[in-house]
Motif scaffolding. Structure first.
Motif, PDB file in Angstrom:
ATOM      1  N   SER A   1    -103.668 -62.677 -37.365  1.00  0.00           N
ATOM      2  CA  SER A   1    -103.286 -61.442 -36.664  1.00  0.00           C
ATOM      3  C   SER A   1    -104.375 -60.910 -35.737  1.00  0.00           C
ATOM      4  CB  SER A   1    -102.854 -60.363 -37.664  1.00  0.00           C
ATOM      5  OG  SER A   1    -103.904 -60.022 -38.556  1.00  0.00           O
TER       6      SER A   1
ATOM      7  N   ALA B   1    -107.219 -56.531 -31.653  1.00  0.00           N
ATOM      8  CA  ALA B   1    -106.890 -56.040 -32.993  1.00  0.00           C
ATOM      9  C   ALA B   1    -107.882 -54.983 -33.467  1.00  0.00           C
ATOM     10  CB  ALA B   1    -106.856 -57.206 -33.977  1.00  0.00           C
ATOM     11  N   ASN B   2    -109.127 -55.049 -32.983  1.00  0.00           N
ATOM     12  CA  ASN B   2    -110.125 -54.058 -33.400  1.00  0.00           C
ATOM     13  C   ASN B   2    -110.053 -52.771 -32.589  1.00  0.00           C
ATOM     14  OD1 ASN B   2    -111.201 -54.805 -30.920  1.00  0.00           O
ATOM     15  ND2 ASN B   2    -112.907 -55.973 -31.800  1.00  0.00           N
ATOM     16  N   GLY B   3    -109.080 -52.665 -31.703  1.00  0.00           N
ATOM     17  CA  GLY B   3    -108.882 -51.454 -30.923  1.00  0.00           C
ATOM     18  C   GLY B   3    -109.589 -51.443 -29.583  1.00  0.00           C
TER      19      GLY B   3
ATOM     20  N   ASN C   1     -97.904 -57.612 -31.257  1.00  0.00           N
ATOM     21  CA  ASN C   1     -98.682 -56.370 -31.167  1.00  0.00           C
ATOM     22  C   ASN C   1     -98.017 -55.528 -30.092  1.00  0.00           C
ATOM     23  OD1 ASN C   1    -100.605 -54.342 -30.902  1.00  0.00           O
ATOM     24  ND2 ASN C   1    -102.323 -55.734 -31.212  1.00  0.00           N
TER      25      ASN C   1
ATOM     26  N   GLY D   1    -101.362 -51.868 -33.696  1.00  0.00           N
ATOM     27  CA  GLY D   1    -101.563 -52.792 -34.804  1.00  0.00           C
ATOM     28  C   GLY D   1    -100.528 -53.891 -34.778  1.00  0.00           C
ATOM     29  N   GLN D   2    -100.835 -54.985 -35.447  1.00  0.00           N
ATOM     30  CA  GLN D   2     -99.956 -56.138 -35.425  1.00  0.00           C
ATOM     31  C   GLN D   2     -98.782 -55.963 -36.384  1.00  0.00           C
ATOM     32  OE1 GLN D   2    -103.129 -56.092 -35.432  1.00  0.00           O
ATOM     33  NE2 GLN D   2    -103.955 -57.539 -33.953  1.00  0.00           N
TER      34      GLN D   2
END
Length: 364
Positions: free
Chosen positions: A44, A99-101, A151, A156-157
């Motif tokens: 993800s 994914a970490n923003g 996403n 978020g995924q």
């Protein structure tokens, strides 16, 4: 005594229920659930959100920005991201959310409308890039488990699971071409998940989620993914050249149906009839001829008089789609032998050197 004993047992049962709710025992996960959880944990972070900004005119003809969203897969540590053509089509600005923003401006690299595949690129530290490994779509089986990760909104995924419902489907792309060997799945592909990976139980990408079939726009369990073997072939040229070069015959074709052939009194009843050849194109250079007259057959007006292609390199051709499918196996510059029936009825074998199809789309 009976009344007291009944109340005592009711109290014991109530206390046990409350205790069970307060301290539930962990249910043992199945092996399939463990597989889902582990694959989501590993992969993800490699699925990103893509926000595209398109300029369009409002009701008063003012140019206003409109944003769209889709998903993509990180496919290299250099920051290349795989997504759908329709996710980034006509975009003036592209932004990727990891994914970490973290957010990054993305650069357009290349796109192919005919397979609905596109590549963009971000400049991000390698430690932030989790690569989704590519597998193969050659030996996929109906019933095989698949996972779709997306996403859609940058929040978020998401993960959905299902099976392969069918293989070898044909899907018409946004560019109007037929895409072969498309994967059909019942794993939910929700709006915004386009461009995300379809993954097998070993953690390999086997397709790129591209569309759902739904009369209402809601997911009804019929989703499609471009097979990864097609993706790998196209992506290589997108990164190198910015576009994918298709073999080109240089002719406009139509399917010759038996009813048409009978009405036109032709000696062959199926094939790909040449309507027009492009002057100076491969077909023209090989001596193939297009139509030169009009004929009405029922409610149809046909351009007639052109050669009918009935075979390619020893394989029969029953329709224009048959020929186009066969040509996709070749590359520009390849020689092909076409079995041709001329309008007068003579049969011939013609060698054509395929060209590269002119680009109909221009990208920045």
């Amino acid at each position: 005594m009976n009344r007291w004993r009944k109340r005592w047992w009711m109290g014991v049962v109530t206390a046990a229920c409350l205790l069970a709710l307060a301290c539930p025992q962990a249910r043992a996960l199945t092996e399939d659930e463990k597989n889902n959880i582990e694959l989501y944990r590993q992969l993800s972070p490699g699925v990103v959100n893509i926000t595209s900004t398109v300029l369009e005119r409002d009701f008063f003809f003012n140019i206003v920005p409109r944003q769209g969203a889709g998903s993509g897969s990180i496919i290299s540590e250099e920051g290349y991201i795989l997504t759908n053509h329709h996710v980034i089509e006509d975009a003036r600005k592209l932004e990727v959310t990891l994914a970490n923003g973290k957010k990054y401006a993305a650069k357009f690299i290349g796109s192919d409308p005919n397979t609905d595949i596109a590549v963009i690129k971000i400049d991000a530290p390698k430690k932030d890039l989790v690569v989704i490994p590519m597998g193969s779509s050659r030996d996929l089986k109906v019933g095989q488990k698949v996972l779709a990760i997306g996403n859609p909104f940058g929040l978020g995924q998401t993960l959905t699971t299902g099976i392969i419902s069918s293989v070898g489907r044909t899907l018409r792309s946004p560019g109007g071409a037929l895409v072969e060997d498309v994967i059909q799945t019942d794993a939910s592909i929700n709006p915004g998940n386009s461009g995300g990976p379809l993954i097998d139980s070993s953690g390999k990408m086997i397709g790129v989620n591209t569309a759902i079939f739904s009369p209402t726009g809601a997911n009804v369990g019929i989703g499609f993914a471009i097979p990864v073997d097609t993706v790998k072939q196209v992506v290589r040229e997108l990164i190198e050249k910015g576009y994918y070069g298709y073999p080109w015959l240089g002719a406009t074709l139509m399917t010759l149906f038996p009813d048409f052939a009978e009405a036109l009194q032709l000696s062959v009843n199926r094939g790909a009839m040449i309507v027009e050849v492009v002057p100076g194109g491969p077909a023209d250079k090989a001596g193939l001829r297009g139509g030169h007259a009009r004929a009405q057959v029922g409610n149809y007006v046909l351009i007639v008089g052109g050669d009918v292609i009935v075979g390619i390199d020893g394989e029969p051709v029953d329709s224009a789609d048959d020929l186009m499918r066969a040509l996709r196996r070749y590359r520009p510059g390849n020689r092909v032998r076409l079995d041709v029936v001329h309008w007068e009825g003579d049969r011939d074998r013609v060698t054509v050197i395929l060209g590269e199809r002119p680009r109909r789309y221009r990208y920045r």
